[in-house]
Enzyme design. Sequence first.
Site, short mmCIF file in Angstrom:
data_model
loop_
_atom_site.label_atom_id
_atom_site.label_comp_id
_atom_site.label_asym_id
_atom_site.label_seq_id
_atom_site.Cartn_x
_atom_site.Cartn_y
_atom_site.Cartn_z
N TYR A 151 0.98 -1.56 0.36
CA TYR A 151 -0.12 0.20 0.35
C TYR A 151 0.72 0.61 0.11
O TYR A 151 0.80 2.24 -0.23
CB TYR A 151 -0.38 -0.54 0.93
CG TYR A 151 -1.60 1.15 1.35
CD1 TYR A 151 -2.87 1.34 0.34
CD2 TYR A 151 -1.63 2.15 2.04
CE1 TYR A 151 -3.95 2.39 0.04
CE2 TYR A 151 -2.96 3.14 1.98
CZ TYR A 151 -3.77 3.04 0.96
OH TYR A 151 -4.34 4.39 1.77
N LYS A 155 1.29 3.63 -3.10
CA LYS A 155 1.06 5.07 -3.29
C LYS A 155 2.07 5.78 -3.60
O LYS A 155 2.30 6.99 -4.72
CB LYS A 155 0.29 5.39 -1.77
CG LYS A 155 -1.19 4.78 -1.75
CD LYS A 155 -1.99 5.27 -2.57
CE LYS A 155 -3.54 4.68 -2.49
NZ LYS A 155 -4.69 5.54 -2.76
N VAL A 194 -12.05 3.05 14.51
CA VAL A 194 -12.97 3.48 14.67
C VAL A 194 -14.08 2.47 13.94
O VAL A 194 -15.17 2.51 14.88
CB VAL A 194 -13.74 5.11 13.23
CG1 VAL A 194 -14.96 5.39 13.66
CG2 VAL A 194 -12.21 6.11 14.16
N SER A 195 -14.11 1.90 13.37
CA SER A 195 -15.26 1.25 12.91
C SER A 195 -15.29 0.03 14.04
O SER A 195 -16.08 -0.96 14.56
CB SER A 195 -15.41 0.86 11.70
OG SER A 195 -14.13 0.14 11.48
N1 LIG Z 1 -10.08 6.53 4.52
C1 LIG Z 1 -9.42 6.98 4.55
O1 LIG Z 1 -9.55 7.04 5.68
C2 LIG Z 1 -8.38 6.73 3.29
C3 LIG Z 1 -7.05 7.32 3.82
C4 LIG Z 1 -5.87 7.42 3.02
C5 LIG Z 1 -6.16 7.17 1.24
N2 LIG Z 1 -7.37 7.50 1.76
C6 LIG Z 1 -7.18 6.42 -0.28
O2 LIG Z 1 -9.13 7.14 -0.77
C7 LIG Z 1 -9.30 5.73 -1.41
C8 LIG Z 1 -10.32 5.50 -0.75
O3 LIG Z 1 -10.33 5.12 0.30
P1 LIG Z 1 -11.85 4.21 0.92
O4 LIG Z 1 -11.46 4.57 2.65
O5 LIG Z 1 -13.22 5.12 0.21
O6 LIG Z 1 -11.50 2.96 0.44
P2 LIG Z 1 -12.88 1.81 0.11
O7 LIG Z 1 -12.15 0.49 -0.13
O8 LIG Z 1 -14.32 1.97 0.64
O9 LIG Z 1 -13.11 2.08 -1.49
C9 LIG Z 1 -11.75 2.38 -2.42
C10 LIG Z 1 -13.06 1.69 -3.19
O10 LIG Z 1 -11.81 1.71 -4.56
C11 LIG Z 1 -12.53 0.23 -5.61
N3 LIG Z 1 -10.74 -0.63 -5.70
C12 LIG Z 1 -10.45 -1.33 -5.61
N4 LIG Z 1 -9.53 -1.98 -6.11
C13 LIG Z 1 -9.83 -1.53 -7.82
C14 LIG Z 1 -9.49 -1.39 -8.41
N5 LIG Z 1 -8.57 -2.71 -9.01
N6 LIG Z 1 -10.02 -1.46 -10.33
C15 LIG Z 1 -11.50 -0.68 -9.80
N7 LIG Z 1 -11.55 -0.15 -8.85
C16 LIG Z 1 -10.74 -1.03 -7.50
C17 LIG Z 1 -12.96 -0.85 -4.00
O11 LIG Z 1 -14.17 -1.54 -4.76
C18 LIG Z 1 -13.93 0.62 -3.48
O12 LIG Z 1 -15.09 0.58 -3.84
C19 LIG Z 1 -8.49 5.27 -1.36
O13 LIG Z 1 -7.33 5.02 -2.61
C20 LIG Z 1 -7.92 5.07 -0.01
O14 LIG Z 1 -6.43 4.90 -0.82
C21 LIG Z 1 -8.24 6.52 2.36
#
Ligand SMILES: NC(=O)c1ccc[n+]([C@@H]2O[C@H](COP(=O)([O-])OP(=O)(O)OC[C@H]3O[C@@H](n4cnc5c(N)ncnc54)[C@H](O)[C@@H]3O)[C@@H](O)[C@H]2O)c1
Length: 330
Positions: A151, A155, A194-195
């Site tokens: 990850y 990134k 949190v969850s």
């Molecule tokens: N939630 C957080 O606190 C947080 C923090 C830092 C970064 N992010 C980044 O924000 C983005 C969204 O995070 P989130 O919390 O909504 O996660 P999430 O897992 O709910 O959403 C990610 C989405 O990407 C889709 N996905 C994964 N691999 C894929 C692929 N190969 N092709 C198409 N779709 C794909 C998943 O099905 C999912 O719907 C991510 O890139 C994550 O790295 C989130």
Amino acid sequence: MARTYDSRKRVLVTGGAGFLGSHLIDRILADGHEVLCVDNLFTGSKRNIEHLHSNPRFDFIRHDVTFPLYVEVDEIYNLACPASPVQYQHDPVQTTKTSVHGAINMLGLAKRLKCRILQASTSEVYGDPTVHPQTEDYWGHVNPIGPRSCYDEGKRCAETLFFDYHRQNGLEIKVARIFNTYGPRMHRADGRVVSNFIIQALAGEPITLFGDGNQTRSFCYVSDLIDGLVRLMESPADFTGPVNLGNPVEFTMRELGELVLKETGSKSKFVNLPLPQDDPRQRQPDISLAKAKLGWEPKIKLKDGLKSTVKHFRDNDFLTSQDLRGRHAS
Ligand SMILES: NC(=O)c1ccc[n+]([C@@H]2O[C@H](COP(=O)([O-])OP(=O)(O)OC[C@H]3O[C@@H](n4cnc5c(N)ncnc54)[C@H](O)[C@@H]3O)[C@@H](O)[C@H]2O)c1
């Protein structure tokens, strides 16, 4: 917001069926634009976007971003990637591919369309930081070969690709480094703190504190974060980021647990477990750049954000601690 056909943008959101993506889509539609949601539903769910299917300005394509995509849009938000350790460690090779091949495919699309593209990067690019709070010019302290590397390094490589496409092809890019975000529609069993705490409290199970529970995290409520992403996308072309988006107010895990107990009215007790490998002790964004360039800072207090998050978990089925066994907080 009412818009004419000409003033509407057609916006691609990859990962749009996920937690952040589905909230971002709600916001873009509310602003009067059209959305094309692309998601392979690995961690996302149709349930997160089912309220949108009757909206004529919304489309969904089930597609994996590691494969090229040929569509016509005006703007791209690239969010596709599993975000919690449990989920991104499930298939680490696919996680790296999603970040790296996904970035290449979406950047290639943006290059062909000559459109703006925003990358959802992460505070994990700082690894286990040696400076606090983290500013965007800190290069990070990342283990390249550990279980979290798929990850973190994926990134980091995506950020490299964004900046190379910008320098080499003049692409308009935006890079957001997102810190821990929470809110309704976050995954019920993603092992994030949190969850985990909410589920444990609602189930009357012990609240698991890793280590001594004094490690700190900052938590940004989802509506604040989405506002930051939209402001970044709309910022002047010469502002690329990377820019930290997160809530700088720190809480220890024990303090978070206590707030969750109060909000749920649960009688659960704390138990201590060993710290997982590479788990950072402290992570806190410096958001001076976001304040200065985007006029952005979070508004929602943790106790208020927890209220709607707890309600979401109460109103939806949740898993028991049996399902959580072996999962760890991040
Ligand atoms: N939630 C957080 O606190 C947080 C923090 C830092 C970064 N992010 C980044 O924000 C983005 C969204 O995070 P989130 O919390 O909504 O996660 P999430 O897992 O709910 O959403 C990610 C989405 O990407 C889709 N996905 C994964 N691999 C894929 C692929 N190969 N092709 C198409 N779709 C794909 C998943 O099905 C999912 O719907 C991510 O890139 C994550 O790295 C989130």
